[in-house]
Design an enzyme around this catalytic site. Structure first.
Site, short mmCIF file in Angstrom:
data_model
loop_
_atom_site.label_atom_id
_atom_site.label_comp_id
_atom_site.label_asym_id
_atom_site.label_seq_id
_atom_site.Cartn_x
_atom_site.Cartn_y
_atom_site.Cartn_z
CB CYS A 77 -1.00 -0.04 1.16
SG CYS A 77 -2.34 1.17 1.02
CG HIS A 175 -4.17 -3.51 2.55
ND1 HIS A 175 -3.23 -3.10 3.46
CD2 HIS A 175 -4.76 -2.38 2.07
CE1 HIS A 175 -3.24 -1.78 3.54
NE2 HIS A 175 -4.16 -1.32 2.70
CD GLU A 177 -2.37 -6.44 4.99
OE1 GLU A 177 -2.67 -5.27 5.28
OE2 GLU A 177 -1.72 -6.74 3.96
#
Length: 197
Positions: A77, A175, A177
């Site tokens: 990001c 992202h 994750e």
């Protein structure tokens, strides 16, 4: 394998740590130059505003360390955006790793872009076992226009580079994750990268 997440006060760190733990590894948070240099893999996260994030990097000297790392490095990001030459956000000079400038989405689209979007034109081992047009999770108001370092693309008003690669450096605008099984696979691929390949 030693995994270090760069800790400079501008990271979505806990969710990344948990994602790595789900893959069977432990990650260490560190701003220590020696510890970062000794890592097998380095993750450079980022959440917030580019100008203040770069000030934090400069205050710790990490702005000099990161571009000289030799192991695989993944910017996430804002981390990816700070690895570029320049960002319109706060008129910020970046680390100059990726040959690209970061622009703000214009008013033709809702800003920030929040939610799931597709990645296409996938290149490099970072996307092994990831299908074209898979969905990933994004939250951002600034983007990298299509450029020479692009290894994945997303469309949101314009086509833009949603992942970048140069030498041992990788960056993703999304992202991983928070991107379900697709993001988990991308993180797994990063941890499995061998620079000799």
């Amino acid at each position: 394998m030693k995994i270090v997440i760069i800790d400079y006060g501008a990271g979505n760190i806990q969710s990344i740590k948990f994602a790595i733990k789900r893959l069977g590894y432990e990650a260490v948070l560190s701003s220590n130059e020696d510890e970062i240099r000794q890592a097998d893999k380095v993750i450079f996260p980022g959440v917030g505003e580019a100008g203040s994030a770069m000030r934090m990097l400069r205050s710790t000297g990490l702005d000099k360390v990161i571009p000289t790392l030799k192991q695989p490095v993944l910017g996430i990001c804002l981390g990816m955006q700070l690895m570029c030459d320049h960002s319109e956000e706060g008129d910020t000079q970046g680390l100059g790793i990726f040959k690209a400038d970061v622009k703000r989405f214009d008013n033709s689209v809702k800003v920030p872009q929040i939610g799931w979007n597709q990645i296409t034109n996938l290149e490099t081992h970072l996307f092994d076992n990831v299908q074209n047009e898979e969905y990933v999770y994004l939250v951002h108001s600034y983007y990298v226009p299509e450029c020479i370092d692009e290894i994945a693309r997303t469309e949101y008003g314009v086509n833009y580079s949603t992942a970048l690669h140069r030498d041992n450096f990788y960056g993703v605008q999304f992202h991983p994750e928070k991107s379900s099984k697709t993001g988990e696979q991308i993180l797994k691929n990063f941890l499995n990268l061998d620079l000799r390949n």
